[in-house]
Design an enzyme around this catalytic site. Structure first.
Site, mmCIF file in Angstrom:
data_model
loop_
_atom_site.group_PDB
_atom_site.id
_atom_site.type_symbol
_atom_site.label_atom_id
_atom_site.label_comp_id
_atom_site.label_asym_id
_atom_site.label_seq_id
_atom_site.Cartn_x
_atom_site.Cartn_y
_atom_site.Cartn_z
ATOM 1 N N GLY A 147 -3.275 5.889 1.677
ATOM 2 C CA GLY A 147 -3.343 4.915 0.219
ATOM 3 C C GLY A 147 -3.662 3.708 0.635
ATOM 4 O O GLY A 147 -3.246 3.101 1.801
ATOM 5 N N CYS A 148 -4.243 2.670 -0.311
ATOM 6 C CA CYS A 148 -4.385 1.151 0.124
ATOM 7 C C CYS A 148 -3.147 0.625 0.621
ATOM 8 O O CYS A 148 -3.099 -0.031 1.592
ATOM 9 C CB CYS A 148 -4.962 0.698 -1.069
ATOM 10 N N TYR A 149 -2.092 0.638 -0.283
ATOM 11 C CA TYR A 149 -0.695 -0.177 -0.086
ATOM 12 C C TYR A 149 -0.216 0.520 1.383
ATOM 13 O O TYR A 149 0.170 -0.355 1.989
ATOM 14 C CB TYR A 149 0.332 -0.056 -0.971
ATOM 15 N N ALA A 152 -2.073 -0.975 4.481
ATOM 16 C CA ALA A 152 -1.672 -2.338 4.918
ATOM 17 C C ALA A 152 -0.207 -2.448 5.292
ATOM 18 O O ALA A 152 0.085 -3.126 6.165
ATOM 19 C CB ALA A 152 -1.747 -3.174 3.707
#
Lengths: 348, 348, 348, 348
Positions: A147-149, A152
């Site tokens: 996932g994107c979160y 990061a």
């Protein structure tokens, strides 16, 4: 080598198309959607007016015959349906949804409120955090793109865990912010321009489905494999289109210093070209990775509070989705990791 | 009653002018700046083309003679110079800068990197967090108007401290985000449109001068008056003009529930019209207070982590500056607290 | 082949660096600025943290010795000083400023309020509107790269003039809008985020220095070479970073139809890959060319008024500056016109 | 006096609520919608959390009995249905839709593609351009509140027509730009944040339904009552929420000068407090009227082209909708024209 994209007209699919256009080795063979079959890609995507591609119906056997890799740029809940259709075919699958990321039975249902994919398929899936799982990715046939979160967050937290500064019992707080493209292409009241412009919103307070994905990976890194302490994780929408920042606060087990941390991070990521560690006392902004596959990280130690602050930024559609998917494709196919992805961010 | 404004053409001063235009009892007597003396206010402020006011040189005696209150909408470091000139005159002073907020000698120099105001003046100054300090404000002659971040943070944290849920030793993390007007009116590389648009930035990591202001007030609320544990506080710039959100994570001493917390907050703020507590499981966005003096608060308890999450939003130029200054003026002059401030937010 | 960039850290220079990074044949040899000599490019450009280049002092002889082309990404008024230093050296020069575009003596001084470049150099310079001047560019040594507004306007108007629909005496109104990056990198009150956000501004009303550049080129296309009728041209700032739209209204000499016009435009631009003509009744938005070298054009005929409406969009920093400069470099060096520029727009 | 609002939860209705909250004489009696009946206004409008009002079903007789004025803040096509229900009742009606603005039979159907309101009702309706039609408004029972674009355009053009500079046969080009709130509250692909942010769009090219409204009023002003020449009118969406700018280009019949024009405009609007004419060589930006009922106008004469350029800005939801509706209500009820509307723009 050839690739196909299912879900070609969502934001993830369109970004795969943009990035693959510059790829020296991976060529798009076919584009698939559930609607608009037979129409030209550019009919509803004026920015691609120079391309001739048609949108086709999804035929797994034809795809497997013609392509080496299929990207599933489909929403959670849809991918799990599609994935089974590819599982006996001779093709690598990279799934951009959340459907194959959680290994523990029951977790997916709890957080996604949907039926999980079949457990045997989940077990075959390798978590595609490229910088940390390349060996497993290389040997896999199914990649669960992160996932994107979590991308990061995990790239920002990893060195603390793998180098033993943070323990499983540590108290981690991740305050994350995302551009609105993370909410996808479907119009809604929340993403209506007049509501979102000049606005800053919090959403899914303490309930975001990326929480278990982050905890699962932290648990793997935790040196003594103790169950990880639940993390605090919240998400906000920023009135911009692209970009994620995760601001993270972590108690560490021993005294350290900002200089030591920066050195540690630089060493850990020395051979990972997409992770750029900021110099001491500098912190990244989202714009400095806009449109690129970079993850930029700043880290510091607050002597007043004894906490480490880590700031990690990515472009949610590139390193947080399509870019990392191509990076994983590169790893899968034995190509150079940066192939097709070594472009500079768009600035300003 | 009459008021004067020193620093009339900064963002704080202009917002005072906007709000006072609708005030039923306080009338602007004179506007003062350090430059443009003798020119019309509207010369460089086209939005005020309908006003006739001139900008005058600052003459404390004349101001004190003609006005009941003077607002110092001047930067930190400037206010401390001006304030002494008013101290023997018969006029109430409301200072919007940070110069009079910190009571402990040495703190100001440490965080602001500037010489502090004279200690006798600091000691006369009352901290103007209107909802919590009205009795002291009423009897004061000098009000130190709170900072924008502290206003949002403290209104959100107060009930936990005053009602004894959070102890002095509690671990408080405040992740704050602000619109760019908080950086003031002077152009700079950071606030250049092309750099700040489609960008999200962190700044002054662990070093923001509002940290000691928040800690000082938390210490006052702490029931046993133990020294407060250092807080973690970080600030970000959002690509929008107005609005602050403070997302806060606090360990509390006992088991609680979201419903209990919402009830508690509603009770605490029952008689405070500018604080609006959200219903259970609803959280505020910055736009819902845009242009108004409201502070909207959402609160919840995360059973997984044992932490309370508080989300507090204000308009940084209204409740975070000019609006609260007028609220304090109302309190000082014995007017209704909401006089001139009871306007709805601009939406959308 | 090697290129050098003078003015490397302005927005035009940075965009050249971004685009050249993907160029298959042109490699950056050296980067030059008037300040920060000896420092790393990435010191003040965090988005280029992955690059090692240093900023060097400008030494024309060294540049000419090592590079085939030099790009002057310097402001108007600076380029004219630099250009003489390169005029006797064996190097091609592409100037992105307005200093060499106007051929008629006196015009530059009138519109730019600065001394003009030496007339012999101006006479050697070829106007680099790539789609319309490729033959002359191929044989030139100095290219005057067009302005951003003229590029959008002229590509949109050209077919009407070259195909004889609009006469010299026609009444042309160009209402142009630009993202704020067109105003450059220096902070100012106009481009301060809090002033420009949620704002739409008109500037240089009837006085923009791009007016004579457009008129000069229209005069060249005018079939009977009559002096062109003065055009009406105005410019606005849009609260976004990149993108130009020119909305144009032109009286034509004979009855026509939208379908005929679209056909005409498609034919004229058939062999020009960077100009994409929209289908009948579709019009471009700026975002559909964001980050790319495309110019997208929509055209229609209004039967009520007898006017043609042309809508033309570009990315001001790409087709309006650095991209067209590279396109011209490709033409100059006999490379494929699209080399290094064939990327899709960033969307969304 | 009491007013009711039908269509209370659209952007027009919400803005009426915001503005009426500060009105000294007009009090909201009831709020009506077609859905959410019985719920609290603030349930889906968190910014109004301090208000207690309920949403009620529309009952014309009850409304007429309790209120002096009803505002129809309903979409075109809906108002024409509702209006008949009020026509025999003792209540003044102010309709914010386009349904009653066009007097010529057939025009409405042609431009709106919907059946027109009954002709007798249309004939009773007075066009509510407050500055120019106050006498008729005073004596009317039905006011057709002008459209947002026509308000900005007509206030900017009026002096040229009423003072005889522009003739009926003049060639008028209006290039208009609007914030996205003009598109209303319903989410759509066009107004999806990720599509509209960092974008500038043209829409309804030469086909906007406000064209006949502008032409109708220009015809009335035309001194010899000749049929007006068709105007050229185009509309664009700006990535901001509020604000309209109309940039207008008009041939005039005789030589004039910028100074003469500014004087003329100042004289014409001397007694109209909401129209602010800019000094010579200054032009308005949309932000300078944000949230207010002002219309700011700049005017200049271009000696090169013989054209007058007029730049007119309003807040589309205030002077372009709810504000002008209240201004008309003030006129209708014999109140001071500025009652409840004399607030300064929000800046920055």
């Amino acid at each position: 080598m050839f690739v196909s994209i299912v879900g070609a007209t969502g934001y993830g699919g369109l970004e795969l198309i943009r990035l693959l256009n510059n790829h020296p080795h991976l060529k798009i063979k076919s584009l698939h959607t559930s609607s608009q079959i037979g129409r030209s890609l550019h009919d509803e995507n004026a920015h691609l007016m120079h391309m001739k591609d048609k949108l086709e119906i999804m035929d797994p056997e034809a795809i497997a015959k013609n392509s080496d890799i299929v990207f599933l740029a489909t929403p959670s809940g849809v991918s799990s349906d599609l994935i089974s259709q590819f599982s006996d075919l001779d093709i690598k699958v990279i799934d951009l949804s959340g459907d194959l990321r959680l290994q523990t039975p029951g977790e997916y249902e709890y957080w996604y409120k949907k039926p999980a994919a079949p457990q045997p398929i989940i077990e075959k899936a390798v978590y595609g955090l490229s910088e940390w799982n390349a060996n497993a990715i290389k040997q896999s046939t199914i990649v669960a793109n992160p996932g994107c979160y979590p991308t990061a967050s995990l790239l920002g937290l990893a060195p603390l865990y793998t180098e033993g500064l943070a323990e499983a019992a540590s108290d981690v707080i991740i305050d994350a912010k995302s551009g609105v493209s993370g909410a996808g292409k479907s119009p809604s009241a929340v993403t209506h321009f007049s509501e979102m412009n000049e606005n800053f919103k919090i959403y899914k307070v303490n309930q975001h489905q990326h929480i278990p994905e982050i905890e699962q990976q932290l648990g793997r890194w935790s040196q003594n494999m103790l169950p990880i302490h639940p993390i605090t994780f919240n998400t906000h929408l920023v009135p911009m289109t692209r970009g994620i920042m995760a601001t993270m606060y972590i108690k560490v087990d021993r005294q350290t210093s900002s200089a030591e941390l920066v050195d540690l991070y630089k060493t850990v990521y020395e051979d990972h070209p997409f992770v750029r560690v900021q110099p001491h006392n500098q912190f990244p902004s989202t714009k400095q990775v806009f449109g690129s596959n970079f993850c930029d990280i700043g880290v510091t130690y607050d002597e007043r509070t004894g906490k480490v602050t880590v700031v990690s930024v990515i472009d949610n559609l590139v390193k947080g989705a399509a870019g990392q998917a191509i990076q994983n494709a590169n790893i899968l196919m034995g190509l150079e990791e940066t192939a097709g992805l070594w472009n500079s961010p768009l600035y300003p």
